[in-house]
Scaffold this motif. Structure first.
Motif, mmCIF file in Angstrom:
data_model
loop_
_atom_site.group_PDB
_atom_site.id
_atom_site.type_symbol
_atom_site.label_atom_id
_atom_site.label_comp_id
_atom_site.label_asym_id
_atom_site.label_seq_id
_atom_site.Cartn_x
_atom_site.Cartn_y
_atom_site.Cartn_z
ATOM 1 N N ALA A 60 0.828 -1.205 0.000
ATOM 2 C CA ALA A 60 0.000 0.000 0.000
ATOM 3 C C ALA A 60 0.861 1.253 0.000
ATOM 4 O O ALA A 60 0.512 2.256 -0.636
ATOM 5 C CB ALA A 60 -0.943 -0.008 1.204
ATOM 6 N N ALA A 61 2.000 1.209 0.691
ATOM 7 C CA ALA A 61 2.883 2.377 0.705
ATOM 8 C C ALA A 61 3.484 2.622 -0.677
ATOM 9 O O ALA A 61 3.710 3.778 -1.072
ATOM 10 C CB ALA A 61 3.995 2.183 1.739
ATOM 11 N N GLU A 62 3.715 1.551 -1.442
ATOM 12 C CA GLU A 62 4.320 1.708 -2.763
ATOM 13 C C GLU A 62 3.300 2.044 -3.839
ATOM 14 O O GLU A 62 3.556 2.878 -4.716
ATOM 15 C CB GLU A 62 5.048 0.415 -3.136
ATOM 16 N N HIS A 63 2.119 1.422 -3.778
ATOM 17 C CA HIS A 63 1.138 1.588 -4.852
ATOM 18 C C HIS A 63 -0.042 2.467 -4.480
ATOM 19 O O HIS A 63 -0.832 2.831 -5.353
ATOM 20 C CB HIS A 63 0.621 0.223 -5.314
ATOM 21 N N GLY A 64 -0.224 2.748 -3.216
ATOM 22 C CA GLY A 64 -1.296 3.656 -2.813
ATOM 23 C C GLY A 64 -2.571 2.984 -2.378
ATOM 24 O O GLY A 64 -3.421 3.632 -1.765
ATOM 25 N N LEU A 68 -5.157 -2.853 -5.965
ATOM 26 C CA LEU A 68 -4.324 -3.188 -7.122
ATOM 27 C C LEU A 68 -3.665 -4.548 -6.992
ATOM 28 O O LEU A 68 -3.106 -5.064 -7.964
ATOM 29 C CB LEU A 68 -3.244 -2.120 -7.310
ATOM 30 N N ALA A 69 -3.716 -5.149 -5.822
ATOM 31 C CA ALA A 69 -3.144 -6.485 -5.621
ATOM 32 C C ALA A 69 -4.160 -7.519 -6.087
ATOM 33 O O ALA A 69 -4.979 -8.025 -5.316
ATOM 34 C CB ALA A 69 -2.778 -6.699 -4.158
ATOM 35 N N ILE A 107 -4.723 0.279 7.136
ATOM 36 C CA ILE A 107 -3.786 0.456 6.016
ATOM 37 C C ILE A 107 -4.501 1.061 4.817
ATOM 38 O O ILE A 107 -4.015 1.999 4.181
ATOM 39 C CB ILE A 107 -3.143 -0.894 5.649
ATOM 40 N N ASP A 108 -5.665 0.516 4.463
ATOM 41 C CA ASP A 108 -6.454 0.994 3.316
ATOM 42 C C ASP A 108 -7.915 0.790 3.650
ATOM 43 O O ASP A 108 -8.386 -0.350 3.722
ATOM 44 C CB ASP A 108 -6.075 0.234 2.045
ATOM 45 N N GLN A 120 -12.822 -0.147 -7.992
ATOM 46 C CA GLN A 120 -11.881 0.538 -7.106
ATOM 47 C C GLN A 120 -10.516 0.709 -7.782
ATOM 48 O O GLN A 120 -9.876 1.757 -7.628
ATOM 49 C CB GLN A 120 -11.734 -0.258 -5.805
ATOM 50 N N ARG A 121 -10.092 -0.303 -8.549
ATOM 51 C CA ARG A 121 -8.793 -0.198 -9.221
ATOM 52 C C ARG A 121 -8.800 0.929 -10.253
ATOM 53 O O ARG A 121 -7.863 1.726 -10.315
ATOM 54 C CB ARG A 121 -8.455 -1.524 -9.898
ATOM 55 N N THR A 122 -9.850 0.962 -11.076
ATOM 56 C CA THR A 122 -9.914 2.000 -12.112
ATOM 57 C C THR A 122 -9.982 3.388 -11.487
ATOM 58 O O THR A 122 -9.306 4.324 -11.950
ATOM 59 C CB THR A 122 -11.132 1.768 -13.015
ATOM 60 N N TRP A 123 -10.769 3.524 -10.427
ATOM 61 C CA TRP A 123 -10.864 4.827 -9.764
ATOM 62 C C TRP A 123 -9.497 5.253 -9.214
ATOM 63 O O TRP A 123 -9.096 6.416 -9.353
ATOM 64 C CB TRP A 123 -11.882 4.755 -8.619
ATOM 65 N N HIS A 124 -8.786 4.310 -8.618
ATOM 66 C CA HIS A 124 -7.493 4.669 -8.034
ATOM 67 C C HIS A 124 -6.503 5.085 -9.125
ATOM 68 O O HIS A 124 -5.745 6.059 -8.945
ATOM 69 C CB HIS A 124 -6.925 3.481 -7.254
ATOM 70 N N ARG A 125 -6.491 4.365 -10.266
ATOM 71 C CA ARG A 125 -5.560 4.722 -11.331
ATOM 72 C C ARG A 125 -5.865 6.117 -11.881
ATOM 73 O O ARG A 125 -4.949 6.905 -12.142
ATOM 74 C CB ARG A 125 -5.631 3.679 -12.445
ATOM 75 N N ILE A 126 -7.158 6.411 -12.063
ATOM 76 C CA ILE A 126 -7.514 7.729 -12.594
ATOM 77 C C ILE A 126 -7.163 8.818 -11.583
ATOM 78 O O ILE A 126 -6.615 9.877 -11.948
ATOM 79 C CB ILE A 126 -9.018 7.772 -12.939
#
Length: 608
Positions: A60-64, A68-69, A107-108, A120-126
């Motif tokens: 989570a610290a690296e990817h936010g 995404l996992a 953590i998240d 959730q993945r698409t929202w985070h990437r955008i």
């Protein structure tokens, strides 16, 4: 302490126990031999959880975020994706979350959202990319697949009211609110993903050439723009057929070129764009006075004038910009070719001669009568009639010779009918009953497909006393070797008794017998008119629709839909889509298909 943990400790510490303790353990089946065979102690469960949590914290610290996992993600040698999937399943089974689950929440907070993880993945990437752009760190580094974000954002705008309140709150972080979703959705889409790799190259190409009618192999700056635009056109058509709306990326492309996805061919659009560029650079600016046009473009201009009346109204408007109007097109029309009266009279005379001898003019294309190519001439007249270019007087003259000289059904059928008429009618006009087997098979095929025949075909057959119930006489088959009866009928009866129909898959085996392939063979024989009457009757008694007149895959899907709803189970998305397609195409279905669909509650109405 858990009972299993206590027993394991007794096994590992068996040598240090008091003799009386060992005797007590023997009473419950734990002997020295059993204690010695105990497996070595595994890593502590608590230590494993701590390691997994630490791995999740680092990810989570690296990817936010932890969304995404995905399931197959391995991080620092640990199968983090599978572990997170197991924890999400665990949260659904437990009323009180464990301590490590609370740590994951810290953590998240959205590691296990109540909506799909893909959302959730698409929202985070955008959101991550929007922040990078705001900080100036991502002006030219758009990730692969970012063009699909426009579709995702459009779906969020159209279904904003149906989203979870927390989803709406997350969308507000990237600029989508109830107001913008309703009033300015395309502005938000253009702001968030208007500089994706495909759109960026499309913008550059349109600025340089004035259009987006690129060749398929166009690769400006190494980017496959031609294939990318072809894919967007394909998606735009699918999106419009499915929803009736506009493809989100198409709205952005239409701002660059209103004709990026025309209803006519792209080759036409490219030629028009090339002529427009030449006309704009020409001194007179007219479409008819462009100097130095290549032969290809000059021929294209001539064809537009000749075929002006067959073009789309929007094509007319585009042609007006290069100087081609309805008036100039009419002036450029070539004179209609004249057929010499001698040639026409000769052709009609030969047609009358052929009709007098054979009773029709459904002549093969290779027919040559008295040196005149009558077959080719008649084929040309039929082609002109299909194009609406045959003069009424000539069509009337041919109709007087043979009312069915240009039938609405295949000409091969008409020729087969006339061969049968010639063979079945004796000198006195009496129908013969001793017909060759080939003719009898053809007659049976017509009887079995009577409902699908044109009314004119039915009238022609009735004139020969051929009706659906007529008895077909045939010559006895030549003596052949006798074969044992096929076991297929017995297996078909067993399958129908168990499943209620005879529409199995091609690879279905019934008690080891290849029933699926056997039924395929019987259907082919039935269509060819070679299936024994007793076999056909037996299969029809088991399932009236064992050989339907519509595609077999349609009938299998109908059986699946009926079985699903009869079991009070919700139909999967694929079957629901199939049902909606049937409603949309209701007017094109066979009457018996409509009856079958109505029986399962699918009626002709708007798709749900």
């Amino acid at each position: 302490m858990l009972t299993g943990e206590w027993l394991y400790l007794q096994c590992t510490d068996y040598s240090s126990l008091h003799p009386q303790q060992r005797r007590l353990l023997t009473d419950i089946g734990l002997t020295a031999q059993a204690a010695g065979s105990a497996r070595p102690r595994r890593t502590s469960r608590t230590a494993g959880i701590d390691k997994a949590v630490d791995c999740a914290r680092a990810f989570a610290a690296e990817h936010g975020c932890l969304a995404l996992a995905t399931k197959n993600i391995s991080y620092q040698g640990f199968l983090l994706g599978k572990w997170l999937t197991a924890q999400r399943c665990l949260t659904r089974r437990q009323d009180e979350p464990g301590a490590h689950l609370q740590v994951l929440d810290a953590i998240d907070v959205w590691w296990n959202p109540p909506w799909p993880l893909a959302w959730q993945r698409t929202w985070h990437r955008i959101r991550a990319h929007a922040r990078d752009r705001h900080q100036g760190a991502a002006e030219r580094s758009w990730p692969d697949g970012s063009d699909s974000w426009a579709t995702w954002l459009s779906v969020q705008c159209t279904s904003y009211k149906q989203l979870h309140p927390q989803q709406q709150h997350l969308l507000a972080e990237i600029g989508i609110t109830a107001e913008t979703a309703a009033a300015r959705p395309h502005e938000v889409i253009a702001q968030l993903c208007g500089t994706g790799p495909g759109l960026a190259h499309a913008r550059t190409y349109a600025a340089a050439h004035g259009h987006l009618a690129t060749p398929l192999k166009a690769c400006p700056e190494g980017f496959p723009l031609g294939r990318w635009l072809s894919e967007q056109r394909h998606r735009a058509r699918e999106h419009h057929q499915a929803t009736g709306g506009t493809w989100p990326v198409g709205t952005l492309l239409a701002a660059l070129d209103p004709w990026w996805n025309p209803t006519w061919s792209l080759e036409w659009q490219r030629n028009w764009s090339r002529v427009r560029e030449r006309s704009e650079s020409a001194a007179d600016g007219g479409g008819t006075g462009i100097a130095g046009l290549e032969k290809e473009l000059a021929d294209w201009l001539r064809h537009q004038r000749i075929g002006y009346g067959t073009l789309h109204p929007e094509q007319h408007r585009l042609l007006t910009k290069i100087g081609i109007t309805a008036e100039t097109a009419r002036a450029a029309q070539p004179p209609a070719p004249r057929v010499g009266p001698g040639l026409l009279d000769t052709a009609l005379a030969q047609a009358c001669t052929y009709a007098a001898e054979y009773g029709h003019i459904a002549a093969p294309i290779s027919t040559v009568l008295n040196g005149f190519p009558l077959g080719k001439w008649l084929a040309w007249q039929r082609r002109r009639a299909g194009q609406g270019r045959l003069s009424p007087t000539r069509a009337e003259a041919l109709t007087l010779i043979d009312p069915w000289w240009n039938p609405p059904w295949p000409l091969q059928w008409q020729q087969a009918y006339h061969r049968l008429r010639t063979a079945a009618t004796g000198a006195g006009g009496v129908s013969a009953t001793n017909l060759p087997r080939g003719f009898c098979r053809w007659i049976r095929v017509q009887q079995e497909s009577w409902e699908h025949l044109h009314p004119g075909q039915q009238d022609l057959l009735t004139a020969l006393s051929i009706t659906p119930d007529a008895v077909v006489g045939e010559r006895p088959a030549p003596a052949t070797r006798s074969y044992p009866a096929s076991p297929g009928l017995d297996h078909a009866r067993a399958y129908a008794a168990r499943h209620g129909h005879l529409t199995p898959d091609k690879h279905t085996r019934q008690d080891g017998f290849p029933l699926g392939r056997w039924l395929c063979q019987q259907r082919r024989k039935q269509r060819a008119g070679t299936l024994f009457t007793t076999t056909a009757a037996a299969l029809t008694s088991l399932d009236p629709w064992w050989n339907p007149p519509w595609p077999y895959t349609w009938h299998r899907t109908w059986q699946q839909y009926r079985a699903t709803i009869s079991g009070n189970e919700p139909a999967p998305d694929t079957l629901q889509h199939w049902a909606n397609v049937q409603r949309a195409q209701w007017s094109t279905l066979h009457p018996h298909q409509k009856v079958l669909l109505t029986a399962i509650g699918v009626c002709g109405s708007q798709p749900l």
